[in-house]
Design an enzyme around this catalytic site. Structure first.
Site, PDB file in Angstrom:
ATOM      1  N   ASP A   1       0.796  -1.236   0.000  1.00  7.38           N
ATOM      2  CA  ASP A   1       0.000   0.000   0.000  1.00  7.38           C
ATOM      3  C   ASP A   1       0.820   1.273   0.000  1.00  7.38           C
ATOM      4  OD1 ASP A   1       0.926  -0.047   2.555  1.00  7.38           O
ATOM      5  OD2 ASP A   1      -0.969   0.481   3.484  1.00  7.38           O
ATOM      6  N   GLU A   2       2.059   1.199  -0.431  1.00 11.52           N
ATOM      7  CA  GLU A   2       2.841   2.418  -0.571  1.00 11.52           C
ATOM      8  C   GLU A   2       3.659   2.361  -1.850  1.00 11.52           C
ATOM      9  OE1 GLU A   2       5.121   3.821   2.762  1.00 11.52           O
ATOM     10  OE2 GLU A   2       3.669   3.062   4.190  1.00 11.52           O
TER      11      GLU A   2
END
Length: 667
Positions: free
Chosen positions: A83-84
């Site tokens: 998620d980054e």
DNA sequence: CTGGGCATCT
DNA sequence: AGATGCC
């Protein structure tokens, strides 16, 4: 929440086994936090709605969609977890800057760190201001096309972008101006909060008396080098200062695919087999969809034992026969699984003696060494080309090479793009103007996917372009740039060029007072062959202090119980020197049971050890190799770093403190 | 010290 | 093959 919008308005927790791994903001307002135990969460919030998140498929798919979307703007996207993403948007910024001459009317989108008004500094920092607009557009695209919200940080390097991205939390973005770098670094509560400083590193720093970021900023580099070696020391110090020159390295397709499950206990071979079969089935399916062919299989377990209650894993790996690998890529999944299961069981029995009792708490199956179909076999082990294909120097990321050519090499990440024109030297100069944007998004998912790879690997392919990669790759300028002090301290006769190529441990040794102060003036020379072996005529004279070794030995001789035997392994008399060069690596050590063929720590009496039950011996060996304390001793340990670290090294089989020994000729 | 991944370095 | 680090 995307899959089931009704969940948007209720407190939602994503459950893996007994843990709430993450939750929505409704739940957070009711006191639920990430990584909270299920029972605790339910106490805090009885209405908490649970969704099982053990199967990562949906999250993985959505994750790659985000990365793909970002890559459609600029190819320099580096993933960090699911998620980054880091993105180097320097090029985009420069392009826009050239297009917009009125640089005085710039403003920032979103927040500016430590500035109440977003207008402040905009004309002084037109590039960052433009970066904030790009970030806003990226977030908007992610939202409109994928339905995800999330944060972004805009700064001049990855470290700062990441740190600043979290300053305004749900669904907002923040830019960091150079004049506020010190502010944001000092705002961190402890060193552990610096990305790149993990648990172990934080512990070791604390043992040096360093707790706050400021502590590390002010700590003498030379002392840090003693503990961590040159490269790591400089890296940590830079991080504390907010300095990060690491490039945004395009991630591309993953280098391995794995599937794992944890459980209370598995104690029979039959259950192992069934679990492996289950895991393999799903993994083979995923592998097939990926399209590449795996050539290596790895089985990992975590076992529950007397000394090793939980954590620490063991693994065995083996090549995958070509005919098996082809079953995977061709989609003959059942046959592939049928061939892989016996392979996995073979590996299992290399770790576990199934005639004795065992209990596993985790099994992981993993495919690696993934090769795209039709790629030439460039990475053959014996092949000389393997020296030119990055794997040994700086692990290259992958076969993704987007069609948009990028005249922007990042020194180690872009070697595979050599068929495009660009100079490998253009890299470092760009640093000052680089913008990095970090986007974070809560992962949620649904929907179909076009595999990341399908399109991607088609555009790219070209695994390991053979020879032409050499020129730009061989030397990392890291070292020369940053550490004059270090090379200046080198003993005479040591070529800095050669020194740079040595393993970190060796560098560390050479910098220790033992070498720098009293290098035998006679004929001490350091030579490096193709393998990093140092040949020395003599061991340095200053290794004479074997006091504490004697003390340890005396102590260990008194031991008669397992607990105490174990305890002495990581507890030793106070006041022992911090680094090996001073007194540990002495003659005493050499004469001690410590040669490279001795597999257990020298402070353990061999007799005592040999009298232990065989399985206990094995467990202890395992512990020592893992450099993990077996026993949690509550006894007070002096903050000034007692021997924990040293003993950990000592326990490390051949890889740490006794490393040096194997570089000396046997006398 | 919980969970299912990934990466890099030695 | 393991340690460490990231999410």
């Amino acid at each position: 929440m995307i899959r089931n919008p009704a969940l948007r308005e209720v407190p939602l927790g994503i459950q893996q086994k007994n843990i709430i791994v993450t939750c929505n903001y409704v739940a957070r307002e009711l006191g639920v936090t990430k990584l909270m135990s299920l029972t605790h969460a339910k106490e805090k919030c009885p209405q908490l709605v649970l969704v099982n998140g053990e199967d990562l498929t949906h999250y993985r798919e959505m994750s790659y969609k985000v990365t793909e979307l970002l890559m459609s703007y600029s190819p320099l996207v580096e993933r960090l977890g699911f998620d980054e993403n880091f993105m180097d948007i320097t090029k985009m910024v420069e392009t826009r800057l050239a297009e917009t001459p009125e640089s005085n009317s710039f403003s920032f989108k979103g927040h500016v760190y430590n500035h109440l008004s977003a207008v402040v500094g905009a004309s002084d920092h037109p590039r960052l201001a433009l970066g904030s607009h790009i970030a806003a557009e990226l977030r908007e695209a992610i939202h409109s096309k994928l339905g995800l919200t999330g944060c972004a940080g805009i700064a001049t390097n990855k470290l700062l972008a990441k740190l600043v991205s979290g300053t305004f939390k749900p669904n907002q973005q923040t830019s960091l101006l150079p004049e506020n770098i010190a502010d944001i670094m000092d705002s961190l509560n402890c060193l552990r909060q610096v990305p790149g400083v993990g648990h172990q590193t934080a512990k070791r720093l604390q043992a040096l008396g360093l707790v706050s970021v400021k502590d590390l900023q002010l700590f003498p580099l030379t002392d840090l080098v003693r503990e961590f070696g040159g490269p790591s020391a400089q890296r940590f110090k830079n991080l504390a200062l907010g300095v990060d020159d690491s490039p945004v390295t395009p991630t591309g397709a993953p280098q391995s695919l794995s599937d794992e499950d944890s459980f209370k206990k598995i104690s029979s071979t039959k259950d192992v087999l069934e679990k492996i079969q289950e895991l393999l089935s799903s993994l083979v399916e995923r592998m097939h969809k990926d399209g590449r062919q795996p050539h290596t299989f790895r089985l990992t377990i975590r076992r529950c034992s007397a000394t090793n209650k939980w954590f620490s894993r063991e693994s065995r790996q083996s090549p995958i026969p070509n005919h098996t690998g082809q079953k995977i890529t061709s989609g003959s999944s059942d046959e592939a699984v049928a061939q892989l299961v016996p392979l996995a069981m073979k590996l299992f029995h290399k770790m576990v003696d199934s005639s004795a009792a065992f209990h596993l708490t985790l099994i992981n199956v993993c495919f690696s060494n993934l090769q795209t179909r039709g790629a030439a076999a460039t990475s053959g082990k014996g092949s000389i080309t393997s020296f030119f294909t990055q794997q040994r120097t700086s692990p290259r990321k992958t076969q993704i090479c987007p069609t948009q050519s990028q005249d922007d090499s990042s020194q180690k990440g872009d070697i595979h793009c050599m068929d495009h024109q660009f100079s490998p030297h253009s890299v470092i100069t760009r640093r000052t103007s680089q913008k990095t944007v970090t986007t974070k998004s809560p992962c949620c998912s649904e929907a179909a996917l076009h595999g990341f790879k399908r399109e991607q690997s088609l555009a790219v392919a070209v695994e390991d372009p053979p020879l032409q990669t050499v020129s730009c790759n061989t030397v990392r300028s890291d070292f020369d740039e940053k550490d004059d002090t270090m090379t200046n301290r080198l003993p005479p006769n040591v070529d800095p060029e050669v020194f740079r190529l040595l393993p970190e441990e060796i560098q560390k040794e050479l910098l220790s007072p033992a070498y720098t102060n009293s290098v035998p003036s006679t004929s001490s020379s350091v030579t490096v062959t193709d393998a990093p072996h140092i040949t020395k005529n003599k061991t340095p004279q200053s290794f004479t202090d074997s006091q504490n070794i004697k003390a340890i030995k005396e102590a260990s001789n008194k031991l008669d119980s397992l607990d105490r035997l174990v305890t002495v392994n990581h507890q030793s008399p106070e006041g022992t020197s911090a680094f090996p060069g001073e007194n540990v690596m002495g003659e005493g050590r050499l004469s001690f049971p410590w040669s490279s063929d001795c597999e257990f720590p020298g402070n353990v009496d061999p007799k005592v050890f040999s009298e232990l039950p065989l399985d206990v011996q094995r467990e202890l060996m395992s512990e020592w190799k893992q450099q993990k304390p077996v026993l949690k001793t509550t006894s007070s340990r002096k903050p000034g770093r007692s021997l924990m670290t040293k003993d950990r090294k000592a326990a490390g089989k051949g890889s740490q403190a006794n490393n040096l020994l194997k570089y000396f000729k046997p006398s």
